[in-house]
Design an enzyme around this catalytic site. Sequence first.
Site, PDB file in Angstrom:
ATOM      1  N   ASP A  62      54.468  27.591  54.158  1.00 40.53           N
ATOM      2  CA  ASP A  62      55.429  27.775  53.037  1.00 40.53           C
ATOM      3  C   ASP A  62      56.608  26.771  53.087  1.00 40.53           C
ATOM      4  O   ASP A  62      57.274  26.509  54.037  1.00 40.53           O
ATOM      5  CB  ASP A  62      56.099  29.112  53.421  1.00 40.53           C
ATOM      6  CG  ASP A  62      56.638  29.665  51.963  1.00 40.53           C
ATOM      7  OD1 ASP A  62      57.074  28.864  51.258  1.00 40.53           O
ATOM      8  OD2 ASP A  62      56.861  30.987  51.988  1.00 40.53           O
ATOM      9  N   CYS A  76      54.749  18.292  46.333  1.00 41.12           N
ATOM     10  CA  CYS A  76      53.836  18.520  45.114  1.00 41.12           C
ATOM     11  C   CYS A  76      53.877  20.207  45.118  1.00 41.12           C
ATOM     12  O   CYS A  76      53.856  20.601  43.833  1.00 41.12           O
ATOM     13  CB  CYS A  76      52.422  18.246  45.412  1.00 41.12           C
ATOM     14  SG  CYS A  76      51.963  17.255  44.275  1.00 41.12           S
ATOM     15  N   SER A  80      59.134  17.174  36.451  1.00 41.45           N
ATOM     16  CA  SER A  80      58.424  17.552  35.377  1.00 41.45           C
ATOM     17  C   SER A  80      58.885  17.199  34.053  1.00 41.45           C
ATOM     18  O   SER A  80      60.228  17.140  34.269  1.00 41.45           O
ATOM     19  CB  SER A  80      58.257  19.179  35.191  1.00 41.45           C
ATOM     20  OG  SER A  80      57.791  19.478  33.792  1.00 41.45           O
ATOM     21  N   TYR A  96      62.446  27.114  35.423  1.00 45.67           N
ATOM     22  CA  TYR A  96      61.671  25.855  35.729  1.00 45.67           C
ATOM     23  C   TYR A  96      62.521  24.814  35.504  1.00 45.67           C
ATOM     24  O   TYR A  96      62.337  23.758  36.179  1.00 45.67           O
ATOM     25  CB  TYR A  96      60.443  26.079  34.972  1.00 45.67           C
ATOM     26  CG  TYR A  96      59.526  25.213  35.292  1.00 45.67           C
ATOM     27  CD1 TYR A  96      58.745  24.883  36.659  1.00 45.67           C
ATOM     28  CD2 TYR A  96      58.868  23.781  34.303  1.00 45.67           C
ATOM     29  CE1 TYR A  96      57.978  23.940  36.871  1.00 45.67           C
ATOM     30  CE2 TYR A  96      57.968  23.239  34.678  1.00 45.67           C
ATOM     31  CZ  TYR A  96      57.560  23.167  35.954  1.00 45.67           C
ATOM     32  OH  TYR A  96      56.590  22.123  36.417  1.00 45.67           O
ATOM     33  N   LYS A 145      63.578  21.727  38.258  1.00 48.91           N
ATOM     34  CA  LYS A 145      63.032  20.377  38.100  1.00 48.91           C
ATOM     35  C   LYS A 145      64.310  19.333  37.857  1.00 48.91           C
ATOM     36  O   LYS A 145      64.085  18.150  38.193  1.00 48.91           O
ATOM     37  CB  LYS A 145      61.879  20.302  36.986  1.00 48.91           C
ATOM     38  CG  LYS A 145      60.590  21.190  37.373  1.00 48.91           C
ATOM     39  CD  LYS A 145      60.062  20.617  38.694  1.00 48.91           C
ATOM     40  CE  LYS A 145      58.879  21.227  39.060  1.00 48.91           C
ATOM     41  NZ  LYS A 145      58.257  20.870  40.241  1.00 48.91           N
ATOM     42  N   PHE A 152      49.041  18.366  32.915  1.00 50.83           N
ATOM     43  CA  PHE A 152      47.831  17.791  33.567  1.00 50.83           C
ATOM     44  C   PHE A 152      46.821  19.088  33.959  1.00 50.83           C
ATOM     45  O   PHE A 152      47.385  20.318  34.018  1.00 50.83           O
ATOM     46  CB  PHE A 152      48.741  17.586  34.975  1.00 50.83           C
ATOM     47  CG  PHE A 152      48.893  15.829  34.811  1.00 50.83           C
ATOM     48  CD1 PHE A 152      50.023  15.497  34.357  1.00 50.83           C
ATOM     49  CD2 PHE A 152      47.911  15.013  35.366  1.00 50.83           C
ATOM     50  CE1 PHE A 152      50.438  13.981  34.277  1.00 50.83           C
ATOM     51  CE2 PHE A 152      48.415  13.687  35.563  1.00 50.83           C
ATOM     52  CZ  PHE A 152      49.531  13.132  34.662  1.00 50.83           C
ATOM     53  N   THR A 173      45.237  20.543  35.885  1.00 51.89           N
ATOM     54  CA  THR A 173      45.302  20.953  37.599  1.00 51.89           C
ATOM     55  C   THR A 173      45.011  22.821  37.196  1.00 51.89           C
ATOM     56  O   THR A 173      44.939  23.142  36.274  1.00 51.89           O
ATOM     57  CB  THR A 173      46.496  21.165  38.003  1.00 51.89           C
ATOM     58  OG1 THR A 173      47.568  21.779  37.158  1.00 51.89           O
ATOM     59  CG2 THR A 173      47.017  19.625  38.196  1.00 51.89           C
TER      60      THR A 173
HETATM   61  N1  LIG Z   1      50.191  20.720  36.017  1.00 49.91           N
HETATM   62  C1  LIG Z   1      51.179  20.219  35.243  1.00 49.91           C
HETATM   63  O1  LIG Z   1      50.826  20.254  33.813  1.00 49.91           O
HETATM   64  C2  LIG Z   1      52.306  20.156  35.628  1.00 49.91           C
HETATM   65  C3  LIG Z   1      53.425  19.609  34.948  1.00 49.91           C
HETATM   66  C4  LIG Z   1      54.730  19.076  35.316  1.00 49.91           C
HETATM   67  C5  LIG Z   1      54.785  19.266  36.824  1.00 49.91           C
HETATM   68  N2  LIG Z   1      53.938  19.970  37.531  1.00 49.91           N
HETATM   69  C6  LIG Z   1      54.554  19.959  38.955  1.00 49.91           C
HETATM   70  O2  LIG Z   1      53.505  19.449  39.724  1.00 49.91           O
HETATM   71  C7  LIG Z   1      53.474  20.139  41.114  1.00 49.91           C
HETATM   72  C8  LIG Z   1      52.067  20.404  41.318  1.00 49.91           C
HETATM   73  O3  LIG Z   1      51.654  21.410  40.214  1.00 49.91           O
HETATM   74  P1  LIG Z   1      49.990  21.926  39.935  1.00 49.91           P
HETATM   75  O4  LIG Z   1      49.930  21.835  38.497  1.00 49.91           O
HETATM   76  O5  LIG Z   1      49.214  20.858  40.749  1.00 49.91           O
HETATM   77  O6  LIG Z   1      50.032  23.271  40.498  1.00 49.91           O
HETATM   78  P2  LIG Z   1      48.990  24.079  41.102  1.00 49.91           P
HETATM   79  O7  LIG Z   1      49.364  25.356  41.041  1.00 49.91           O
HETATM   80  O8  LIG Z   1      47.713  23.668  40.768  1.00 49.91           O
HETATM   81  O9  LIG Z   1      49.394  23.645  42.736  1.00 49.91           O
HETATM   82  C9  LIG Z   1      50.349  24.094  43.154  1.00 49.91           C
HETATM   83  C10 LIG Z   1      50.275  23.891  44.867  1.00 49.91           C
HETATM   84  O10 LIG Z   1      51.449  24.399  45.499  1.00 49.91           O
HETATM   85  C11 LIG Z   1      51.131  25.295  46.583  1.00 49.91           C
HETATM   86  N3  LIG Z   1      52.404  26.260  46.920  1.00 49.91           N
HETATM   87  C12 LIG Z   1      52.712  27.071  45.760  1.00 49.91           C
HETATM   88  N4  LIG Z   1      53.746  27.621  46.705  1.00 49.91           N
HETATM   89  C13 LIG Z   1      53.806  27.211  47.930  1.00 49.91           C
HETATM   90  C14 LIG Z   1      54.690  27.459  49.222  1.00 49.91           C
HETATM   91  N5  LIG Z   1      55.720  28.416  49.062  1.00 49.91           N
HETATM   92  N6  LIG Z   1      54.393  26.586  50.181  1.00 49.91           N
HETATM   93  C15 LIG Z   1      53.444  25.607  50.120  1.00 49.91           C
HETATM   94  N7  LIG Z   1      52.704  25.130  49.074  1.00 49.91           N
HETATM   95  C16 LIG Z   1      52.943  26.243  47.876  1.00 49.91           C
HETATM   96  C17 LIG Z   1      49.861  26.288  45.931  1.00 49.91           C
HETATM   97  O11 LIG Z   1      49.096  26.958  47.003  1.00 49.91           O
HETATM   98  C18 LIG Z   1      49.107  25.106  45.300  1.00 49.91           C
HETATM   99  O12 LIG Z   1      48.045  24.567  46.167  1.00 49.91           O
HETATM  100  C19 LIG Z   1      54.410  21.083  40.916  1.00 49.91           C
HETATM  101  O13 LIG Z   1      55.592  21.045  41.528  1.00 49.91           O
HETATM  102  C20 LIG Z   1      54.310  21.419  39.286  1.00 49.91           C
HETATM  103  O14 LIG Z   1      55.602  22.011  38.882  1.00 49.91           O
HETATM  104  C21 LIG Z   1      52.563  20.170  37.198  1.00 49.91           C
END
Ligand SMILES: NC(=O)c1ccc[n+]([C@@H]2O[C@H](COP(=O)([O-])OP(=O)(O)OC[C@H]3O[C@@H](n4cnc5c(N)ncnc54)[C@H](O)[C@@H]3O)[C@@H](O)[C@H]2O)c1
Length: 224
Positions: free
Chosen positions: A28, A54, A117, A130, A134, A163, A165
């Site tokens: 964590d 990430c 973000s 959020y 960020k 993204f 994801t």
């Molecule tokens: N997907 C998007 O559109 C987007 C846009 C802007 C920013 N982001 C940022 O990018 C990053 C990754 O996002 P994503 O879209 O890949 O999300 P995701 O949910 O697909 O991946 C996030 C990962 O973080 C892990 N996680 C969550 N809590 C945790 C903890 N306490 N300790 C360790 N790991 C933990 C999860 O298990 C997961 O694998 C995030 O910080 C998100 O805010 C994503």
Amino acid sequence: MHVTVFDLNEDGAKTVADEIGGASVAGDVTDPEHCQRAVDRAADPGPLRVAVNCAGTGWIGRVIDRQGNPHELGPFEFIQRLNVIGTFNIMTKAAAAIAKTDPLTDTERGVIVNTASVAAFDGQIGQLAYSASKGAVVGMTLPAARDLSVVGIRVVTIAPGLFDTPLLGMLPEEQRQALGQSVLFPKRLGDPARYGELVVHIATNNYINAEVIRLDGGIRMPPK
Ligand SMILES: NC(=O)c1ccc[n+]([C@@H]2O[C@H](COP(=O)([O-])OP(=O)(O)OC[C@H]3O[C@@H](n4cnc5c(N)ncnc54)[C@H](O)[C@@H]3O)[C@@H](O)[C@H]2O)c1
């Protein structure tokens, strides 16, 4: 290059690590001891050169909801713990490990890449928690880069747009298509591979420092 994947999701971390011939550590990011364990693993045999933050998630909640109730503190605090303290934990512990390595070209030792973000700048209705988190990641970039300049460590933040994801994979296809259409160009969700490419570029271009880079197809998020 050897990669250590650190994630709360043990199976997910292992799957990714197996795909790329890396190592995985379950834990964590909000727990400093877990983070130390992950950094120690990444630095062994090392040397650790790049740390990418990430882990993070979002939350929807307005300052006051439609019934006039104030935003609850619990979720606000949870998001700051995960997105801000998680980033702080890995950044500080990774920096300490990278600082112990031998310097490379230009006396550089390594780089830390954090993930913000576009919500840090274009926070939408319901993104109070959020956007605050960020915005904090963006705000840490310059002072961290200044602090770490003396040991040859750069700090760069990526601010992604929308993204494709697992986070957005939870939305119905129709909504994902509509979100893609809101991007300036190209009109689709971002491919996570573009994020990976930017990380590689940041890692190899040592003149990028103390900067927040939007990776968003030109999107500017509307109020909602
Ligand atoms: N997907 C998007 O559109 C987007 C846009 C802007 C920013 N982001 C940022 O990018 C990053 C990754 O996002 P994503 O879209 O890949 O999300 P995701 O949910 O697909 O991946 C996030 C990962 O973080 C892990 N996680 C969550 N809590 C945790 C903890 N306490 N300790 C360790 N790991 C933990 C999860 O298990 C997961 O694998 C995030 O910080 C998100 O805010 C994503």
